[in-house]
Design a protein around this motif. Structure first.
Motif, PDB file in Angstrom:
ATOM      1  N   TYR A   1       4.471 -13.878   7.829  1.00  0.00           N
ATOM      2  CA  TYR A   1       3.100 -13.522   8.204  1.00  0.00           C
ATOM      3  C   TYR A   1       2.196 -14.305   7.258  1.00  0.00           C
ATOM      4  O   TYR A   1       2.670 -14.825   6.243  1.00  0.00           O
ATOM      5  CB  TYR A   1       2.884 -12.012   8.054  1.00  0.00           C
ATOM      6  CG  TYR A   1       3.320 -11.194   9.266  1.00  0.00           C
ATOM      7  CD1 TYR A   1       3.002 -11.589  10.558  1.00  0.00           C
ATOM      8  CD2 TYR A   1       4.037 -10.017   9.102  1.00  0.00           C
ATOM      9  CE1 TYR A   1       3.399 -10.839  11.665  1.00  0.00           C
ATOM     10  CE2 TYR A   1       4.435  -9.259  10.205  1.00  0.00           C
ATOM     11  CZ  TYR A   1       4.110  -9.682  11.482  1.00  0.00           C
ATOM     12  OH  TYR A   1       4.499  -8.950  12.564  1.00  0.00           O
TER      13      TYR A   1
ATOM     14  N   SER B   1       1.851  -5.026  -4.072  1.00  0.00           N
ATOM     15  CA  SER B   1       2.520  -5.397  -2.824  1.00  0.00           C
ATOM     16  C   SER B   1       2.745  -4.161  -1.962  1.00  0.00           C
ATOM     17  O   SER B   1       2.697  -3.027  -2.468  1.00  0.00           O
ATOM     18  CB  SER B   1       3.880  -6.036  -3.136  1.00  0.00           C
ATOM     19  OG  SER B   1       4.716  -5.054  -3.699  1.00  0.00           O
ATOM     20  N   ALA B   2       3.013  -4.405  -0.690  1.00  0.00           N
ATOM     21  CA  ALA B   2       3.325  -3.296   0.213  1.00  0.00           C
ATOM     22  C   ALA B   2       4.606  -2.605  -0.239  1.00  0.00           C
ATOM     23  O   ALA B   2       4.770  -1.389  -0.074  1.00  0.00           O
ATOM     24  CB  ALA B   2       3.469  -3.822   1.638  1.00  0.00           C
ATOM     25  N   SER B   3       5.523  -3.381  -0.812  1.00  0.00           N
ATOM     26  CA  SER B   3       6.780  -2.795  -1.313  1.00  0.00           C
ATOM     27  C   SER B   3       6.486  -1.751  -2.382  1.00  0.00           C
ATOM     28  O   SER B   3       7.072  -0.668  -2.396  1.00  0.00           O
ATOM     29  CB  SER B   3       7.676  -3.858  -1.947  1.00  0.00           C
ATOM     30  OG  SER B   3       7.746  -5.006  -1.166  1.00  0.00           O
TER      31      SER B   3
ATOM     32  N   ASN C   1      10.410  -3.260   7.561  1.00  0.00           N
ATOM     33  CA  ASN C   1      10.597  -4.364   6.616  1.00  0.00           C
ATOM     34  C   ASN C   1      11.698  -4.023   5.603  1.00  0.00           C
ATOM     35  O   ASN C   1      11.906  -2.856   5.271  1.00  0.00           O
ATOM     36  CB  ASN C   1       9.260  -4.613   5.899  1.00  0.00           C
ATOM     37  CG  ASN C   1       9.299  -5.822   5.004  1.00  0.00           C
ATOM     38  OD1 ASN C   1       9.504  -5.717   3.801  1.00  0.00           O
ATOM     39  ND2 ASN C   1       9.134  -6.993   5.578  1.00  0.00           N
TER      40      ASN C   1
ATOM     41  N   SER D   1      11.658  -4.125   2.597  1.00  0.00           N
ATOM     42  CA  SER D   1      11.131  -3.402   1.435  1.00  0.00           C
ATOM     43  C   SER D   1      11.218  -1.887   1.613  1.00  0.00           C
ATOM     44  O   SER D   1      11.253  -1.149   0.631  1.00  0.00           O
ATOM     45  CB  SER D   1       9.671  -3.802   1.188  1.00  0.00           C
ATOM     46  OG  SER D   1       8.905  -3.614   2.355  1.00  0.00           O
TER      47      SER D   1
ATOM     48  N   GLY E   1       2.853  -2.493  13.082  1.00  0.00           N
ATOM     49  CA  GLY E   1       3.064  -3.943  13.035  1.00  0.00           C
ATOM     50  C   GLY E   1       4.344  -4.262  12.277  1.00  0.00           C
ATOM     51  O   GLY E   1       4.295  -4.586  11.089  1.00  0.00           O
TER      52      GLY E   1
ATOM     53  N   THR F   1       7.682  -6.311  11.039  1.00  0.00           N
ATOM     54  CA  THR F   1       7.742  -7.720  10.623  1.00  0.00           C
ATOM     55  C   THR F   1       8.333  -8.604  11.725  1.00  0.00           C
ATOM     56  O   THR F   1       7.859  -9.709  11.959  1.00  0.00           O
ATOM     57  CB  THR F   1       8.577  -7.843   9.332  1.00  0.00           C
ATOM     58  OG1 THR F   1       8.083  -6.889   8.401  1.00  0.00           O
ATOM     59  CG2 THR F   1       8.475  -9.237   8.734  1.00  0.00           C
TER      60      THR F   1
ATOM     61  N   ASP G   1       3.083   1.896   6.906  1.00  0.00           N
ATOM     62  CA  ASP G   1       3.157   0.511   6.445  1.00  0.00           C
ATOM     63  C   ASP G   1       2.507  -0.372   7.511  1.00  0.00           C
ATOM     64  O   ASP G   1       3.093  -0.632   8.562  1.00  0.00           O
ATOM     65  CB  ASP G   1       4.628   0.117   6.236  1.00  0.00           C
ATOM     66  CG  ASP G   1       4.774  -1.346   5.818  1.00  0.00           C
ATOM     67  OD1 ASP G   1       3.745  -2.014   5.604  1.00  0.00           O
ATOM     68  OD2 ASP G   1       5.923  -1.824   5.708  1.00  0.00           O
TER      69      ASP G   1
ATOM     70  N   ALA H   1       1.251  -3.459   6.732  1.00  0.00           N
ATOM     71  CA  ALA H   1       1.051  -4.578   5.803  1.00  0.00           C
ATOM     72  C   ALA H   1       0.291  -5.747   6.433  1.00  0.00           C
ATOM     73  O   ALA H   1      -0.678  -6.238   5.862  1.00  0.00           O
ATOM     74  CB  ALA H   1       2.398  -5.044   5.256  1.00  0.00           C
TER      75      ALA H   1
ATOM     76  N   ASN I   1      -1.804  -5.049   3.457  1.00  0.00           N
ATOM     77  CA  ASN I   1      -1.894  -6.138   2.495  1.00  0.00           C
ATOM     78  C   ASN I   1      -3.154  -6.943   2.797  1.00  0.00           C
ATOM     79  O   ASN I   1      -3.159  -7.759   3.720  1.00  0.00           O
ATOM     80  CB  ASN I   1      -0.670  -7.055   2.603  1.00  0.00           C
ATOM     81  CG  ASN I   1       0.513  -6.532   1.811  1.00  0.00           C
ATOM     82  OD1 ASN I   1       0.369  -5.604   1.018  1.00  0.00           O
ATOM     83  ND2 ASN I   1       1.676  -7.122   2.007  1.00  0.00           N
TER      84      ASN I   1
ATOM     85  N   HIS J   1      -3.998  -9.158   1.154  1.00  0.00           N
ATOM     86  CA  HIS J   1      -3.602 -10.543   0.846  1.00  0.00           C
ATOM     87  C   HIS J   1      -2.826 -11.198   1.993  1.00  0.00           C
ATOM     88  O   HIS J   1      -2.387 -12.334   1.862  1.00  0.00           O
ATOM     89  CB  HIS J   1      -2.803 -10.611  -0.466  1.00  0.00           C
ATOM     90  CG  HIS J   1      -1.477  -9.923  -0.444  1.00  0.00           C
ATOM     91  ND1 HIS J   1      -1.176  -8.850  -1.248  1.00  0.00           N
ATOM     92  CD2 HIS J   1      -0.357 -10.143   0.278  1.00  0.00           C
ATOM     93  CE1 HIS J   1       0.068  -8.454  -1.022  1.00  0.00           C
ATOM     94  NE2 HIS J   1       0.582  -9.228  -0.095  1.00  0.00           N
ATOM     95  N   LYS J   2      -2.655 -10.469   3.097  1.00  0.00           N
ATOM     96  CA  LYS J   2      -2.015 -11.129   4.238  1.00  0.00           C
ATOM     97  C   LYS J   2      -3.073 -11.700   5.186  1.00  0.00           C
ATOM     98  O   LYS J   2      -3.193 -12.898   5.347  1.00  0.00           O
ATOM     99  CB  LYS J   2      -1.113 -10.131   4.978  1.00  0.00           C
ATOM    100  CG  LYS J   2       0.294 -10.042   4.408  1.00  0.00           C
ATOM    101  CD  LYS J   2       1.217  -9.271   5.324  1.00  0.00           C
ATOM    102  CE  LYS J   2       2.678  -9.514   5.031  1.00  0.00           C
ATOM    103  NZ  LYS J   2       3.106  -9.218   3.658  1.00  0.00           N
TER     104      LYS J   2
HETATM  105  N1  PLP Z   1       5.842  -4.436   5.455  1.00  0.00           N
HETATM  106  C1  PLP Z   1       5.680  -5.325   6.430  1.00  0.00           C
HETATM  107  C2  PLP Z   1       5.438  -4.839   7.834  1.00  0.00           C
HETATM  108  C3  PLP Z   1       5.726  -6.698   6.149  1.00  0.00           C
HETATM  109  O1  PLP Z   1       5.573  -7.576   7.142  1.00  0.00           O
HETATM  110  C4  PLP Z   1       5.942  -7.119   4.819  1.00  0.00           C
HETATM  111  C5  PLP Z   1       6.002  -8.550   4.495  1.00  0.00           C
HETATM  112  O2  PLP Z   1       5.833  -9.412   5.308  1.00  0.00           O
HETATM  113  C6  PLP Z   1       6.106  -6.131   3.838  1.00  0.00           C
HETATM  114  C7  PLP Z   1       6.057  -4.814   4.184  1.00  0.00           C
HETATM  115  C8  PLP Z   1       6.368  -6.513   2.410  1.00  0.00           C
HETATM  116  O3  PLP Z   1       5.184  -6.915   1.820  1.00  0.00           O
HETATM  117  P1  PLP Z   1       5.093  -7.242   0.265  1.00  0.00           P
HETATM  118  O4  PLP Z   1       5.637  -8.607   0.068  1.00  0.00           O
HETATM  119  O5  PLP Z   1       3.626  -7.139  -0.054  1.00  0.00           O
HETATM  120  O6  PLP Z   1       5.863  -6.215  -0.472  1.00  0.00           O
END
Ligand code: PLP
Length: 435
Positions: free
Chosen positions: A14, A81-83, A126, A128, A178, A180, A205, A207, A234, A236-237
């Motif tokens: 993404y 981060s989303a993680s 994801n 994560s 949404g 990944t 989530d 992100a 995010n 930042h995305k």
């Molecule tokens: N969740 C989703 C839906 C994602 O698409 C992503 C990364 O592309 C993440 C979580 C992980 O994001 P991050 O790298 O900020 O932890």
């Protein structure tokens, strides 16, 4: 070698945001060089984060319970981060659940009870999300999504019932807005009431795709958001902010404070109430960067309409790409394009689709990654760079189309020579036999 994430032919994963406004915000943050461990350690670091998180929360149309500027104990915080957001909320959910159970039965053994806690998400979530279960020592069940990639209410209900019957305790659910792989949206209005009934924490989530909720026309996709305990996108995305800036909101900041408040004399701060949050209790590390400056410069420079234009134009470019693919009957688009993502495959099958992606990756002119949908291999094409134009999309399509022409011609010639070779072998064998 560096991979050029901001090339117009970068269509993998993404997007990661960038903009001159964000670079300035980042430079200011780095230049000031403050570490906001407490409010006193840098009041502006805390207070600008409160302000920008209120602005963004309102822009996204989040329920007011999530906002620091509303009555109540909700609010936003910027994670790396989303993680991190998923893990922080998992740990808070664990703490909240054990407190609740102990209030009902003070004699329970905390350690023996905690190992019965279960987290759930869809098998489309994801990596994560699964990792948060590993890091947070909670069994994570990845439930089967429906053919559209969505985790349905009946699937979650069944999993809860089975686990409760086996003496386990549903504790944490991560819904995707949404995914990944294919940008599927879980129905929060189905999952939410189940979480509420069983007192399980619902984390959302969003992100990548969550950024689109700044446009009112996409908000129907977060129907049921009022059931969520926490929500993360995010910035930042897809919001032109440089990595790292993962914006997370909770309905009740005390859920985080109760879980993570560790005091020391040297950390004594003004005894502020929750409206001036001590953000060290809202995250994993003690130290925190002045990330809100990036969000502030971006929101001030672009304004609501500027950011909405960015989202809408990228969705429009994805639609343009989808139309080009659709016009070529060697390809199939599956599932339906969502946001800036178009997934497609060659009708002839997975092997040739994989070969197409490998060949394109080897030539390094365009970068995409694969995923799977309904058991089939698909190629994901995401509009990533903010500089992408319609012409750039056409260049990307031409690269894909030309490679497909070469591949199909090669496959045909190859198949023909194999057939000829087989026939020759057959003839030789027949001659041998007749001797
Ligand atoms: N969740 C989703 C839906 C994602 O698409 C992503 C990364 O592309 C993440 C979580 C992980 O994001 P991050 O790298 O900020 O932890």
């Amino acid at each position: 070698m560096t991979t050029r994430w901001h090339s117009p032919q970068f269509h993998a994963y993404y997007p990661t945001g960038t903009s001159f406004a964000s670079i300035i915000g980042g430079l200011l943050g780095d230049g000031l060089g403050v570490v906001g461990i407490t409010w006193m350690a840098s009041p502006a670091c805390t207070e600008l984060e409160v302000v920008t998180m209120n602005w963004l929360g309102q822009l996204l149309g989040l329920p007011k319970e999530f906002l620091n500027c509303s009555p109540g104990s909700g609010g936003g915080v910027i994670q790396g981060s989303a993680s991190e957001a998923t893990l922080v909320c998992l740990l808070a959910a664990k703490d909240k659940m054990i407190r609740r159970l102990k209030s009902l039965n003070p004699d329970i053994d905390e350690d023996l009870t905690k190992i019965k806690f279960v987290a759930y998400s869809s098998d489309q979530s994801n990596s994560s999300v699964e990792k948060s279960g590993l890091l947070g020592s909670m069994k994570m069940k990845l439930l089967k999504a429906d053919p559209s990639g969505r985790l349905r209410g009946h699937t979650l209900q069944k999993a809860f019932e089975e686990d409760i019957a086996n003496g386990l305790i549903p504790c944490y659910v991560v819904a995707n807005l949404g995914t990944t792989g294919t940008c599927a949206f879980d129905p929060l209005d189905e999952l939410g009431p189940i979480c509420q009934k069983y007192n399980a924490w619902l984390h959302v989530d969003a992100a990548y795709a969550g950024a689109a909720f700044i446009c009112p026309e996409y908000r129907h996709l977060m129907k049921g958001i009022e059931y969520a305990d926490s929500f993360d996108i995010n910035a930042h995305k897809w919001l032109l902010v440089l990595f790292d800036c993962s914006t997370m909101w909770v309905k009740d900041g005390y859920d985080l404070i109760n879980a993570f408040d560790v005091q020391r004399i040297y950390l004594e701060d003004v005894k502020a109430e929750i409206k001036i949050p001590d953000y060290r209790h809202w995250q994993m590390p003690l130290g925190r960067r002045f990330r809100s400056l990036k969000l502030w410069t971006v929101m001030k420079s672009y304004g609501a309409e500027g950011l909405r234009n960015h989202i809408r134009s990228q969705v429009g470019l994805a639609q343009h790409f989808a139309n080009l693919v659709q016009a070529d009957d060697r390809f199939i688009i599956e599932p339906e394009p969502a946001m800036g993502l178009v997934c497609f495959r060659l009708i002839e099958g997975d092997k040739i689709t994989k070969k197409l992606l490998n060949n394109l990756t080897e030539k390094k002119k365009i970068f995409m990654v694969g995923a799977s949908c309904k058991g089939r291999f698909i190629i994901r094409m995401v509009i990533c760079s903010q500089f992408t134009t319609k012409e750039d999309v056409e260049v990307s399509w031409k690269l894909i189309k030309d490679e497909t022409d070469t591949l199909i011609t090669y496959e045909k010639v190859h198949m023909k020579s194999i057939t000829t070779m087989n026939e020759n072998i057959k003839n030789i064998n027949m001659c041998e036999k007749s001797k």
